[in-house]
Design a protein around this motif. Structure first.
Motif, PDB file in Angstrom:
ATOM      1  N   ILE A  41       0.849  -1.194   0.000  1.00 14.15           N
ATOM      2  CA  ILE A  41       0.000   0.000   0.000  1.00 14.15           C
ATOM      3  C   ILE A  41       0.884   1.244   0.000  1.00 14.15           C
ATOM      4  O   ILE A  41       1.949   1.268   0.624  1.00 14.15           O
ATOM      5  CB  ILE A  41      -0.920  -0.015   1.235  1.00 14.15           C
ATOM      6  CG1 ILE A  41      -1.819  -1.242   1.160  1.00 14.15           C
ATOM      7  CG2 ILE A  41      -1.752   1.230   1.305  1.00 14.15           C
ATOM      8  CD1 ILE A  41      -2.541  -1.552   2.422  1.00 14.15           C
ATOM      9  N   GLU A  42       0.442   2.239  -0.708  1.00 13.68           N
ATOM     10  CA  GLU A  42       1.162   3.509  -0.764  1.00 13.68           C
ATOM     11  C   GLU A  42       1.379   4.057   0.644  1.00 13.68           C
ATOM     12  O   GLU A  42       0.494   4.012   1.486  1.00 13.68           O
ATOM     13  CB  GLU A  42       0.322   4.494  -1.575  1.00 13.68           C
ATOM     14  CG  GLU A  42       0.851   5.892  -1.598  1.00 13.68           C
ATOM     15  CD  GLU A  42      -0.183   6.868  -2.122  1.00 13.68           C
ATOM     16  OE1 GLU A  42      -1.391   6.621  -1.933  1.00 13.68           O
ATOM     17  OE2 GLU A  42       0.213   7.865  -2.727  1.00 13.68           O
ATOM     18  N   GLN A  43       2.565   4.545   0.878  1.00 15.71           N
ATOM     19  CA  GLN A  43       2.888   5.088   2.197  1.00 15.71           C
ATOM     20  C   GLN A  43       2.761   6.604   2.148  1.00 15.71           C
ATOM     21  O   GLN A  43       3.438   7.256   1.375  1.00 15.71           O
ATOM     22  CB  GLN A  43       4.315   4.711   2.582  1.00 15.71           C
ATOM     23  CG  GLN A  43       4.622   3.246   2.499  1.00 15.71           C
ATOM     24  CD  GLN A  43       4.026   2.485   3.654  1.00 15.71           C
ATOM     25  OE1 GLN A  43       4.095   2.928   4.783  1.00 15.71           O
ATOM     26  NE2 GLN A  43       3.443   1.346   3.363  1.00 15.71           N
ATOM     27  N   VAL A  44       1.929   7.122   2.989  1.00 13.55           N
ATOM     28  CA  VAL A  44       1.726   8.566   3.018  1.00 13.55           C
ATOM     29  C   VAL A  44       1.961   9.049   4.437  1.00 13.55           C
ATOM     30  O   VAL A  44       1.622   8.355   5.397  1.00 13.55           O
ATOM     31  CB  VAL A  44       0.296   8.931   2.571  1.00 13.55           C
ATOM     32  CG1 VAL A  44       0.150  10.423   2.438  1.00 13.55           C
ATOM     33  CG2 VAL A  44      -0.016   8.278   1.269  1.00 13.55           C
ATOM     34  N   GLY A  45       2.544  10.202   4.550  1.00 13.28           N
ATOM     35  CA  GLY A  45       2.744  10.725   5.888  1.00 13.28           C
ATOM     36  C   GLY A  45       2.806  12.232   5.897  1.00 13.28           C
ATOM     37  O   GLY A  45       3.252  12.845   4.933  1.00 13.28           O
ATOM     38  N   GLY A  46       2.348  12.815   6.975  1.00 11.45           N
ATOM     39  CA  GLY A  46       2.405  14.265   7.020  1.00 11.45           C
ATOM     40  C   GLY A  46       2.548  14.810   8.422  1.00 11.45           C
ATOM     41  O   GLY A  46       3.173  15.833   8.619  1.00 11.45           O
ATOM     42  N   CYS A  47       1.987  14.140   9.385  1.00  7.41           N
ATOM     43  CA  CYS A  47       2.048  14.741  10.713  1.00  7.41           C
ATOM     44  C   CYS A  47       2.366  13.714  11.777  1.00  7.41           C
ATOM     45  O   CYS A  47       2.500  12.563  11.489  1.00  7.41           O
ATOM     46  CB  CYS A  47       0.717  15.382  11.047  1.00  7.41           C
ATOM     47  SG  CYS A  47      -0.632  14.212  11.013  1.00  7.41           S
TER      48      CYS A  47
ATOM     49  N   LEU B 133       3.158  13.966   1.800  1.00 11.30           N
ATOM     50  CA  LEU B 133       4.078  13.367   0.830  1.00 11.30           C
ATOM     51  C   LEU B 133       3.887  11.860   0.815  1.00 11.30           C
ATOM     52  O   LEU B 133       3.670  11.244   1.852  1.00 11.30           O
ATOM     53  CB  LEU B 133       5.522  13.667   1.201  1.00 11.30           C
ATOM     54  CG  LEU B 133       6.021  15.097   1.087  1.00 11.30           C
ATOM     55  CD1 LEU B 133       7.531  15.107   1.113  1.00 11.30           C
ATOM     56  CD2 LEU B 133       5.543  15.736  -0.190  1.00 11.30           C
TER      57      LEU B 133
ATOM     58  N   ASP C 296       5.385   7.918  -0.634  1.00  8.36           N
ATOM     59  CA  ASP C 296       6.690   7.256  -0.705  1.00  8.36           C
ATOM     60  C   ASP C 296       7.385   7.505  -2.030  1.00  8.36           C
ATOM     61  O   ASP C 296       8.615   7.557  -2.090  1.00  8.36           O
ATOM     62  CB  ASP C 296       6.500   5.757  -0.489  1.00  8.36           C
ATOM     63  CG  ASP C 296       5.493   5.168  -1.422  1.00  8.36           C
ATOM     64  OD1 ASP C 296       5.877   4.514  -2.378  1.00  8.36           O
ATOM     65  OD2 ASP C 296       4.280   5.376  -1.208  1.00  8.36           O
TER      66      ASP C 296
ATOM     67  N   THR D 279       1.217   7.421   9.411  1.00  9.89           N
ATOM     68  CA  THR D 279       1.263   8.667   8.639  1.00  9.89           C
ATOM     69  C   THR D 279       2.173   9.717   9.265  1.00  9.89           C
ATOM     70  O   THR D 279       1.844  10.891   9.320  1.00  9.89           O
ATOM     71  CB  THR D 279      -0.129   9.279   8.426  1.00  9.89           C
ATOM     72  OG1 THR D 279      -0.613   9.749   9.677  1.00  9.89           O
ATOM     73  CG2 THR D 279      -1.094   8.299   7.827  1.00  9.89           C
TER      74      THR D 279
ATOM     75  N   TRP E 273       6.293  10.734   8.867  1.00  2.89           N
ATOM     76  CA  TRP E 273       7.602  10.439   8.301  1.00  2.89           C
ATOM     77  C   TRP E 273       8.697  10.843   9.268  1.00  2.89           C
ATOM     78  O   TRP E 273       8.649  11.915   9.873  1.00  2.89           O
ATOM     79  CB  TRP E 273       7.830  11.211   7.002  1.00  2.89           C
ATOM     80  CG  TRP E 273       7.128  10.696   5.813  1.00  2.89           C
ATOM     81  CD1 TRP E 273       6.043  11.253   5.208  1.00  2.89           C
ATOM     82  CD2 TRP E 273       7.464   9.537   5.044  1.00  2.89           C
ATOM     83  NE1 TRP E 273       5.671  10.500   4.125  1.00  2.89           N
ATOM     84  CE2 TRP E 273       6.528   9.448   3.996  1.00  2.89           C
ATOM     85  CE3 TRP E 273       8.450   8.565   5.140  1.00  2.89           C
ATOM     86  CZ2 TRP E 273       6.560   8.430   3.050  1.00  2.89           C
ATOM     87  CZ3 TRP E 273       8.481   7.555   4.207  1.00  2.89           C
ATOM     88  CH2 TRP E 273       7.535   7.485   3.182  1.00  2.89           C
TER      89      TRP E 273
ATOM     90  N   CYS F  53       5.823  16.869   7.775  1.00  2.00           N
ATOM     91  CA  CYS F  53       6.875  16.052   8.376  1.00  2.00           C
ATOM     92  C   CYS F  53       7.703  15.347   7.299  1.00  2.00           C
ATOM     93  O   CYS F  53       8.904  15.158   7.461  1.00  2.00           O
ATOM     94  CB  CYS F  53       6.291  15.040   9.326  1.00  2.00           C
ATOM     95  SG  CYS F  53       5.373  13.758   8.517  1.00  2.00           S
TER      96      CYS F  53
END
Lengths: 102, 364
Positions: free
Chosen positions: A96-102, B147, B149, B206, B208, B270
């Motif tokens: 699964i696509e890895q998304v991150g922001g906070c 953002l 990966d 979520t 990074w 992040c």
């Protein structure tokens, strides 16, 4: 639990075939992170985009939200199983696509 | 109805403002989820809602304004020589396409090296870029987005390839790391002989963060822009991958004195800070053409105290007046948007040798 089906990959009579190798088909297992598998039969010279599209359509997933990995390597849509030297019953991982922001 | 055809040169020319604005235009004309290669085919855009004058200032290469032709196919329209310019805009030679977009099927990033990746599967071969970069991923660079990966891996691998190609820097694929953590495979990264520095971008729930392994000096740094080191990584499983336990990892966060200037002040950045820290570290370690390790002094403290860059001083692009779009409200709010441009520029502008990273090092 494995769903033994061979969806997608429509028969393409009209498409050009290049020699005898073109007809050689292999079985590929697409494995999701929850270990469910979907089996595909695909020609060695067919672009993997077909497999990916068929998988996404069957599982009702947005193609942008998953990644296909073979041996840890990201699969490119326009390449073929032959390019990656895939063999019968090889496993393609779906991540699964890895998304991150906070 | 007047239509404009934007030459792709605009897109690839490389100024980040152009990139964003171009994408914003694309957004207005309801492109969705196509491969970026689709952009290689000339796009016909309805620009009725857009203020032309502000765009003329923004784009260094002007937009060609084209009267509607009888031919509906945009790709032939731009190749035909008898399109009419309206206004005072200078011409672009229509045949002068950038060399790398000759084939419409060509992907965003080409494979420099066709050989298979290195023996260890968890690394991204920095010579082999992601060629699956999609517009969907490009979207995630826009201000206010998370953002994904693709962006992280592509940006870092491109940066490594452009600037540090002879420095033996490894980049762990953020996709496979999840896989490896689940499988509990043992790697001993800190004792490997292949790389002198390994960058591991990690996402957990979520968020990074980035882990940098210096093999030469046997040091591991973890940077977390929110200072939640313990919860941002699954340390038990990761320690078998790195080869050291949590105790021997240096935690770096905006709380520490040296990095007060890169603290996250919103809820979306992040990933950017992880990228920034990785790039910053690489620059300090390898970007100065010195062979000596200048990262830590004898007391194991950071050597550099002065800030090499001041993002605040580079807010020049903010003057560009972006109107009629939803990003307008918080566009100027965060200085990290500057860095988003840098990331986008780096990814989109793959053939440009002049690396824009140097722009960020302007010392005023």
């Amino acid at each position: 639990m494995s769903a033994k089906e061979e969806p997608g990959v429509p028969k393409q009579e009209g498409e050009k075939k290049e020699g005898g190798v073109a007809d050689e088909q292999i079985n590929l297992r697409v494995q999701a992170s929850d270990q469910t598998e979907v089996f595909f039969k695909i020609k060695k010279v067919t672009a993997l985009k077909k497999l990916m599209d068929a998988y996404c359509q069957r599982q009702s997933i947005n193609p942008n939200s998953i990644r296909f990995l073979y041996d840890g390597q990201r699969l490119q849509q326009e390449r073929t199983p032959k390019d990656y030297n895939m063999e019968n019953n090889d496993i393609i991982d779906v991540v699964i696509e890895q998304v991150g922001g906070c | 109805m007047a239509q404009r055809i934007v030459d792709n040169k605009l897109f690839f020319k490389g100024y980040y403002k152009m990139c964003t604005q171009y994408i914003l235009q694309c957004k207005t004309c309801a492109y969705r989820d196509d491969m970026l290669s689709a952009v290689h085919i000339e796009t016909t855009v309805n620009f009725d809602d857009i203020d032309y004058d502000s765009f003329n200032e923004v784009f260094t290469t002007p937009i060609i304004k084209v009267k509607p032709t009888t031919n509906n196919n945009p790709s032939t329209a731009i190749h035909s020589t008898n399109y009419q310019h309206t206004g005072q805009l200078p011409t672009i030679k229509s045949q002068q396409k950038p060399p790398h977009i000759n084939s419409p099927n060509q992907q965003l990033c080409i494979n420099v090296d066709e050989t298979p990746t290195s023996s260890s599967n968890i690394f991204i071969d920095v010579h082999t870029y992601h060629s699956n970069f999609t517009l969907h991923s490009l979207d995630s660079i826009l201000p206010g987005h998370y953002l994904n990966d693709d962006v992280i891996a592509t940006h870092l691998s491109l940066s490594i390839h452009k600037m540090y190609s002879n420095c033996r820097i490894g980049l762990v694929n953020p996709l496979t790391i999840q896989h490896i953590i689940n499988e509990d495979i043992k790697f001993d990264l800190i004792n490997n002989h292949l790389y002198s520095c390994i960058i591991i971008p990690i996402v957990k729930s979520t968020h990074w963060s980035v882990l940098i392994v210096f093999v030469d000096i046997k040091t591991v740094i973890h940077y977390d822009s929110l200072n939640i080191h313990r919860s941002s990584v699954d340390w038990n499983k990761l320690s078998s991958l790195i080869g050291v336990g949590m105790d021997s990892i240096r935690f770096v966060s905006p709380n520490s004195q040296e990095f007060k200037w890169i603290c996250q002040n919103n809820a979306t950045d992040c990933g950017l800070f992880a990228l920034f820290f990785a790039e910053y570290t690489l620059y300090y370690q390898y970007g100065r053409q010195t062979n000596t390790i200048t990262y830590f002094n004898n007391n194991n403290n950071w050597i550099f105290n002065s800030l090499p860059i001041q993002l605040n001083s580079t807010t020049r692009i903010i003057e560009t007046n972006i109107t009629n779009n939803d990003l307008n409200t918080d566009f100027n709010k965060y200085i990290s948007n500057e860095y988003r441009y840098h990331v986008m520029d780096n990814i989109v502008n793959r053939n440009n040798n002049e690396h824009r990273w140097s722009l960020f090092y302007k010392q005023n």
